[in-house]
Design a protein around this motif. Structure first.
Motif, mmCIF file in Angstrom:
data_model
loop_
_atom_site.group_PDB
_atom_site.id
_atom_site.type_symbol
_atom_site.label_atom_id
_atom_site.label_comp_id
_atom_site.label_asym_id
_atom_site.label_seq_id
_atom_site.Cartn_x
_atom_site.Cartn_y
_atom_site.Cartn_z
ATOM 1 N N PHE A 217 0.850 -1.187 0.000
ATOM 2 C CA PHE A 217 0.000 0.000 0.000
ATOM 3 C C PHE A 217 0.888 1.241 0.000
ATOM 4 N N SER A 218 0.377 2.314 -0.542
ATOM 5 C CA SER A 218 1.122 3.571 -0.528
ATOM 6 C C SER A 218 0.921 4.266 0.822
ATOM 7 N N GLU A 219 1.784 5.235 1.122
ATOM 8 C CA GLU A 219 1.626 5.998 2.365
ATOM 9 C C GLU A 219 0.292 6.757 2.344
ATOM 10 N N LYS A 220 -0.118 7.195 1.152
ATOM 11 C CA LYS A 220 -1.397 7.901 1.009
ATOM 12 C C LYS A 220 -2.559 6.978 1.376
ATOM 13 N N GLU A 221 -2.517 5.732 0.902
ATOM 14 C CA GLU A 221 -3.587 4.770 1.208
ATOM 15 C C GLU A 221 -3.641 4.471 2.701
ATOM 16 N N LEU A 222 -2.464 4.341 3.328
ATOM 17 C CA LEU A 222 -2.438 4.090 4.774
ATOM 18 C C LEU A 222 -2.991 5.274 5.541
ATOM 19 N N ASN A 223 -2.635 6.468 5.103
ATOM 20 C CA ASN A 223 -3.137 7.665 5.783
ATOM 21 C C ASN A 223 -4.650 7.758 5.666
ATOM 22 N N GLU A 224 -5.168 7.425 4.485
ATOM 23 C CA GLU A 224 -6.613 7.490 4.264
ATOM 24 C C GLU A 224 -7.359 6.474 5.121
ATOM 25 N N VAL A 225 -6.853 5.231 5.173
ATOM 26 C CA VAL A 225 -7.563 4.195 5.918
ATOM 27 C C VAL A 225 -7.496 4.443 7.425
ATOM 28 N N LEU A 226 -6.466 5.146 7.890
ATOM 29 C CA LEU A 226 -6.307 5.382 9.327
ATOM 30 C C LEU A 226 -6.908 6.703 9.798
ATOM 31 N N THR A 227 -7.104 7.644 8.871
ATOM 32 C CA THR A 227 -7.576 8.966 9.322
ATOM 33 C C THR A 227 -8.848 9.462 8.647
ATOM 34 N N GLN A 228 -9.223 8.878 7.509
ATOM 35 C CA GLN A 228 -10.340 9.474 6.771
ATOM 36 C C GLN A 228 -11.596 8.611 6.673
ATOM 37 N N ILE A 229 -11.459 7.293 6.709
ATOM 38 C CA ILE A 229 -12.671 6.485 6.603
ATOM 39 C C ILE A 229 -13.360 6.384 7.964
ATOM 40 N N LYS A 230 -14.637 6.083 7.930
ATOM 41 C CA LYS A 230 -15.434 6.016 9.163
ATOM 42 C C LYS A 230 -15.441 4.595 9.713
ATOM 43 N N TYR A 231 -15.075 4.459 10.976
ATOM 44 C CA TYR A 231 -15.095 3.162 11.656
ATOM 45 C C TYR A 231 -16.375 3.039 12.477
ATOM 46 N N PRO A 232 -16.820 1.814 12.742
ATOM 47 C CA PRO A 232 -18.016 1.642 13.585
ATOM 48 C C PRO A 232 -17.810 2.265 14.963
ATOM 49 N N GLU A 233 -18.896 2.661 15.587
ATOM 50 C CA GLU A 233 -18.809 3.211 16.946
ATOM 51 C C GLU A 233 -18.480 2.106 17.940
ATOM 52 N N GLY A 234 -17.792 2.456 18.995
ATOM 53 C CA GLY A 234 -17.582 1.530 20.105
ATOM 54 C C GLY A 234 -16.468 0.530 19.903
ATOM 55 N N PHE A 235 -16.626 -0.620 20.559
ATOM 56 C CA PHE A 235 -15.571 -1.633 20.665
ATOM 57 C C PHE A 235 -14.988 -2.056 19.332
ATOM 58 N N GLU A 236 -15.841 -2.473 18.370
ATOM 59 C CA GLU A 236 -15.334 -3.024 17.119
ATOM 60 C C GLU A 236 -14.560 -1.999 16.290
ATOM 61 N N GLY A 237 -15.045 -0.771 16.265
ATOM 62 C CA GLY A 237 -14.357 0.261 15.506
ATOM 63 C C GLY A 237 -12.979 0.563 16.077
ATOM 64 N N ASN B 213 -9.209 -6.623 4.303
ATOM 65 C CA ASN B 213 -9.685 -6.511 2.928
ATOM 66 C C ASN B 213 -10.833 -5.500 2.812
ATOM 67 N N ASP B 214 -11.763 -5.554 3.757
ATOM 68 C CA ASP B 214 -12.934 -4.668 3.705
ATOM 69 C C ASP B 214 -12.550 -3.197 3.871
ATOM 70 N N TYR B 215 -11.710 -2.908 4.860
ATOM 71 C CA TYR B 215 -11.347 -1.511 5.098
ATOM 72 C C TYR B 215 -10.507 -0.940 3.961
ATOM 73 N N PHE B 216 -9.558 -1.726 3.451
ATOM 74 C CA PHE B 216 -8.689 -1.207 2.393
ATOM 75 C C PHE B 216 -9.390 -1.154 1.043
ATOM 76 N N SER B 217 -10.504 -1.871 0.905
ATOM 77 C CA SER B 217 -11.294 -1.771 -0.329
ATOM 78 C C SER B 217 -11.874 -0.369 -0.485
ATOM 79 N N ASN B 218 -11.964 0.375 0.616
ATOM 80 C CA ASN B 218 -12.478 1.752 0.573
ATOM 81 C C ASN B 218 -11.467 2.744 0.014
#
Length: 298
Positions: A112-132, A227-232
């Motif tokens: 993955f590129s640094e841009k893709e890692l930054n996006e998956v860690l800072t820009q996509i929405k994670y579920p609320e609570g424990f699982e997110g 796979n699911d998160y990085f598909s975003n």
């Protein structure tokens, strides 16, 4: 034969320290070859096999659509079995002594590129609570430590030393290594542990990462999660925990890390295993070189 296979299982488990999955794969491969011998040669004794019979098995596997990579893995299992028979003096010469592995195309794993890692860690929405909170921590832990999927799944509460910001990992063949943790990971640990303590029930108390039902994670869940998160954020064909491990190594090397240091962090036994990651680093280096050298514009 059954006694020999039982002894082989003990050898793989106790002497070689292979994981249960690896042990079962080896035994299954030997069992498939044994069945092939019985059906095609009416022979049950693996100690009296010759290479032409093994070659017939290889041909049948290839004709059956099995890839060269998979065939080589099966033959590797058979090699281990005959090495065991040699070691225990049940045979004098391995029938695979002069065997050469089938050629396989060299495939370069694309990190993955640094841009893709930054996006998956800072820009996509994670579920609320424990699982997110858990899911984001898993992704960040893969990326910041290079930990293997099975190492993450079997991570114990006792393996984490927050006071020293380190993590003890039990790698292949029960080899331990200590990994440093970044402050951002320690903060996520605290958030995760707070949510974890609020689970209705915890069955696998010793394990660090749990499901909502309080049991430890499994391989397919972790693979699906990545796979699911990085598909975003990525269109790459392969999106897996191993690609994250690959990304960890590549990004470190791209930013000047020493190859030996990366080797220790990954838990590789030799530099040869680590050097596969230098191909991507060389690609990055060529870009910088091409853009910066005065002669590149002439």
């Amino acid at each position: 034969m059954e006694n020999s296979k039982a002894a082989f299982r003990d050898y793989l488990q106790l002497e070689k320290n292979y994981s249960p999955l690896t042990v079962n794969a080896y035994l299954n491969d030997v069992g498939f070859f044994e069945t092939f011998l019985i059906v095609n040669f009416e022979q049950e004794n693996l100690q009296e096999v010759n290479y032409s019979q093994i070659r017939s098995w290889i041909v049948s596997l290839v004709d059956g659509g099995i890839s060269n990579v998979s065939v080589n893995r099966k033959i590797s299992s058979l090699k281990s079995y005959y090495k065991f028979l040699l070691k225990t003096k049940q045979i004098e010469v391995s029938p695979l002594l002069k065997h050469k592995s089938l050629k396989v195309p060299k495939t370069l794993q694309i990190p993955f590129s640094e841009k893709e890692l930054n996006e998956v860690l800072t820009q996509i929405k994670y579920p609320e609570g424990f699982e997110g909170i858990r899911d984001k921590l898993i992704i960040d832990l893969f990326y910041t430590t290079g930990i293997r999927r099975t190492e993450l799944i079997h991570l114990k509460m006792a393996n984490i030393d927050q006071s020293n910001s380190t993590l003890k990992v039990l790698g292949k063949r029960n080899k331990e290594r200590i990994l440093p943790l970044l402050p951002i990971i320690i903060n996520q640990f605290n958030s995760y542990l707070s949510e974890r303590s609020c689970l209705e029930q915890i069955k696998d108390e010793a394990f660090f990462f749990l499901t909502l039902k309080g049991v430890k994670l499994n391989d397919s869940l972790v693979y699906r999660l990545i796979n699911d998160y990085f598909s975003n954020v990525s269109e790459k064909v392969k999106k897996s925990p191993h690609i994250l491990r690959h990304t960890f190594a590549t990004h470190l090397l791209n930013n000047g890390a020493d190859l030996n240091s990366v080797k220790e962090l990954l838990g590789h036994s030799s530099l040869a295993s680590t050097q596969i990651y230098t191909h991507n680093s060389l690609s990055e280096l060529k870009k910088v070189y091409g853009a910066a050298h005065p002669r590149s514009q002439k």
